[in-house]
Enzyme design. Structure first.
Site, PDB file in Angstrom:
ATOM      1  N   ASP A  98     -10.719   1.904  -3.464  1.00  0.00           N
ATOM      2  CA  ASP A  98     -11.319   1.609  -2.156  1.00  0.00           C
ATOM      3  C   ASP A  98     -12.836   1.610  -2.251  1.00  0.00           C
ATOM      4  OD1 ASP A  98      -9.075   1.201  -0.669  1.00  0.00           O
ATOM      5  OD2 ASP A  98      -8.898   3.268   0.021  1.00  0.00           O
ATOM      6  N   ASP A 104       0.830  -1.200   0.000  1.00  0.00           N
ATOM      7  CA  ASP A 104       0.000   0.000   0.000  1.00  0.00           C
ATOM      8  C   ASP A 104       0.872   1.260   0.000  1.00  0.00           C
ATOM      9  OD1 ASP A 104      -2.314   1.489   0.168  1.00  0.00           O
ATOM     10  OD2 ASP A 104      -3.043   0.563   2.012  1.00  0.00           O
TER      11      ASP A 104
END
Ligand code: DGJ
Length: 701
Positions: free
Chosen positions: A523, A461
């Site tokens: 997301d 990430d």
């Protein structure tokens, strides 16, 4: 194939040709890019009639030519591909045709396997500047790679301010530009400019390729659509600041450059030093659909590498939206045990497993397991998960540090900072990967964790951009540092499946795909939003590059409710997974998950390696959809979704694509001919309610 005929170079791949001409004065000119043509006989170049003509020392006005790598000044006043403190006039010196493809040092690039490369060397003898233009083609691929090297041959330093990877000069101006814009949760929405005389700058300067503008641009003939019209793609194999600059000039021609964004970029070369640009993948398609399929094949075959590039991806469950950072080993194991019963194959432990990471204000950089949450440690937890028959995966955010961390307390100077104290985003700072000792720390931290346990998947990430620039050119140096780290970690763990991520899809680019064959797309997991995001992403990137998960309803980001069926169908169009607390689901939903995981196992090879066709554009109507067709046309999977339910509306007549017209296909109990499905189409009746979807499985009889 690359051939030289007199003063011309003819390059071709699957379905396209690219032609370069060397003028009598030594200028390297763009002659043609488009549908495949034969090299001989070939026509001469036409020259126009121009008023107030400038003339250089060789009597030529370069502004009137379409050069392969324009520089500014002397007699060329168009936007340049190269801008330096000594502005060269480039003249052809020599060429070389190489079997294979020399890799750009320190940068990701398409593989050499199956490639043939033309290297054209140009020079300005007076100023001591040498430029090498690299062109690589592959027989079976509809894309061509370009990059540029610039060497300073003079005693005085040479400072580059713009050094694009590739430049292309179209002879006309009747084009539309299409790029992929957005934000967090709304990544890669098609955006358009009808090109008229002027300069267009499409880019990001955020230290990462960005949610906002993807490093992928299409120039298409005005009016071109999925099936018709010349379409040209420019995709940068780079994850930092990028730009595509387009100029429609006074004479009605269109220049396009793509490469590192000149804003904030600067590179000084001492004598003998070379700057190597990132690679740019150009593709041609008649219609956007064929352009996209050329990129999908190219990314699967030549960008992604390693064992996982050709393997079907495991169905995963990730604990992020299920627990966020509030979990313990027991909770994780309860999710993992049920996941195993429901047919899920990989359990991924997301953020919150290390240091004192109970919230996003601390511990990034301290990659040591938090034993109060996970007493068995990562190795012990992985063993327990493996005992259930699941693989185990782990989340990292290796490029970052929290001010509240042991790492920061020990090395505050390792965080990127300019003159003032650095800006925080999500309470975190960026580690300065331009420093060798920082890279060493990060490589060691990730690798030693990977070596200590049976970790078969990593989610990498990156949750903030670089906002403090210590010096010009920093973001470029950072990107090189990042690539060194990614290369070291991924090449030493070839069996691990890596998934890139950046606050969702904030670094979704071909550079990352060279190291990590899949990327978390967004997301935003609401299926309706995903319809837009996955549709937009598909213009450049294949479903095999995208991660998509079923999450809870109402969706945590949009509040919308959607059936398990629709959530499953949207996600199954990519690398499939779940991201919700399945232990809270009732029996009906659990049974549905079992059906979905079984269906996914049947479909995923087709979705991953088949041909992708966009059927309905959700941005221009109330419905969206696509289909995947097996390369041998034996099977297809169709997905369509209606955004809003409209009472009293007619069924949708949907024409399919890419099937064998002669073949008979079975869908459930029904049988159809391929030509009927593609020409007449099939009538779709959507179930009741907003966000309803229909999927159809077709099998050739
Ligand atoms: C952003 C990612 O996109 C999410 O999936 C999750 O991993 C969080 N970061 C964790 O902090």
């Amino acid at each position: 194939m690359i051939v030289k005929r007199k003063n011309m170079f003819f390059l071709s791949g699957k379905g396209f040709s690219y032609v370069i001409r060397i003028s009598g004065e030594g200028y390297i000119l763009h002659d043609y890019f488009g549908a495949q043509i034969s090299p001989e006989p070939y026509c001469e170049e036409g020259r126009g009639w121009y008023c107030f003509q400038a003339a250089g020392e060789d009597g030529v006005c370069v502004d009137e030519l379409r050069t392969e790598y324009p520089c500014y000044g002397h007699t060329d006043l168009g936007t340049p591909a190269l801008m330096a403190d000594r502005q060269p006039v480039l003249k052809y010196r020599s060429y070389e045709i190489i079997s294979g493809k020399p890799a750009p040092k320190g940068l990701p690039s398409a593989v050499a396997d199956g490639a043939e490369t033309l290297v054209i060397t140009a020079e300005d003898e007076l100023l001591g500047v040498e430029v090498r233009l690299y062109y690589s083609v592959y027989t079976g691929e509809g894309a061509l790679c370009r990059r540029t090297e610039i060497t300073n041959l003079a005693d005085a330093p040479l400072t580059l301010g713009a050094a694009y990877s590739a430049s292309l000069a179209f002879s006309g101006s009747d084009y539309e530009e299409m790029h992929f814009a957005g934000s967090w949760g709304r990544e890669r929405r098609p955006a358009f400019n009808t090109l008229t005389q002027g300069v267009y700058h499409i880019g990001n300067a955020r230290g990462g390729s960005g949610h906002q503008i993807n490093p992928f641009v299409i120039i298409k003939e005005r009016g071109a659509d999925e099936e018709h019209g010349d379409c040209y793609g420019f995709m940068l194999v780079y994850s930092g600041d990028h730009a595509t600059e387009i100029e429609v000039d006074q004479r009605g021609r269109t220049r396009v450059h793509q490469g590192i964004n000149p804003f904030g970029f600067r590179k000084t070369l001492v004598k003998g030093e070379t700057f190597t640009s990132p690679e740019c993948v150009l593709a041609y398609g008649c219609g956007l659909g064929s352009l996209s399929r050329a990129y999908h094949d190219f990314i699967r075959d030549k960008i992604c590498r390693g064992e996982w590039s050709r393997r079907e991806r495991p169905i995963l469950i990730n604990n992020w939206e299920a627990t966020y950072m509030d979990f313990d080993e027991e909770k994780l194991m309860s999710i993992a045990s049920l996941a195993a019963e429901l047919g899920i194959e990989l359990f991924v432990l997301d953020d919150g497993w290390f240091g004192k990471r109970d919230n996003d204000r601390r511990s990034l950089g301290d990659w040591v397991v938090n034993k109060s949450k996970i007493p068995s440690g990562i190795g012990g937890l992985a063993e327990k998960v493996n005992a259930l028959g699941l693989k185990f995966g782990l989340w990292f955010e290796p490029e970052m540090v929290s001010p509240d961390s042991d790492l920061y307390r020990a090395h505050p100077d390792w965080a990127v900072r300019a003159q003032r104290s650095p800006a925080l985003i999500r309470s975190q700072l960026v580690l300065d990967l331009t420093r060798p000792e920082v890279r060493k720390y990060v490589i060691n931290a990730v690798c030693s964790m990977l070596d200590s346990a049976n970790i078969e998947y990593v989610k990498w990430d990156m949750n903030r951009y670089i906002t403090d620039m210590p010096r010009e050119g920093f973001n470029y140096e950072y990107t090189l540092g990042l690539y060194e780290v990614m290369e070291a970690v991924t090449s030493s763990h070839p069996n691990v499946l890596f998934e890139g991520c950046s606050g969702g899809g904030g670094r979704f680019d071909a550079g990352i795909l060279c190291y990590m064959p899949q990327i978390w797309t967004s997301d935003d997991t609401d299926p309706l939003e995903r319809l837009y995001i996955q549709y937009g992403t598909s213009f450049g990137y294949p479903p095999l590059a995208m991660g998509s998960h079923v999450t809870e309803s109402p969706n945590q980001h949009t509040g919308r409710r959607n059936s398990m069926d629709t959530r499953g169908a949207v996600s199954m169009s990519c690398n499939f997974g779940y991201e919700l607390d399945i232990t809270k689901l009732g029996m009906e939903d659990r049974e549905e998950i079992k059906r979905q995981t079984a269906l996914c196992r049947e479909l995923r090879g087709l979705v991953a390696f088949g041909d992708f066709y966009r059927l309905l554009d959700p941005f221009s109507g109330n419905t969206g959809g696509w289909m995947s067709v097996e390369k041998d046309k034996s099977r297809a999977f169709v997905f369509v979704m209606r955004a809003l339910f409209r009472p009293n509306s007619a069924p949708l007549r949907l024409r399919l694509k890419g099937l064998d017209p002669e073949a008979r296909y079975r869908a459930g109990e029904a049988e159809y001919r391929g030509d009927m499905l593609m020409n007449r189409g099939i009538d779709i009746v959507f179930p009741f309610g907003d966000g309803a979807s229909v999927r159809i499985m077709l099998k050739r009889i």
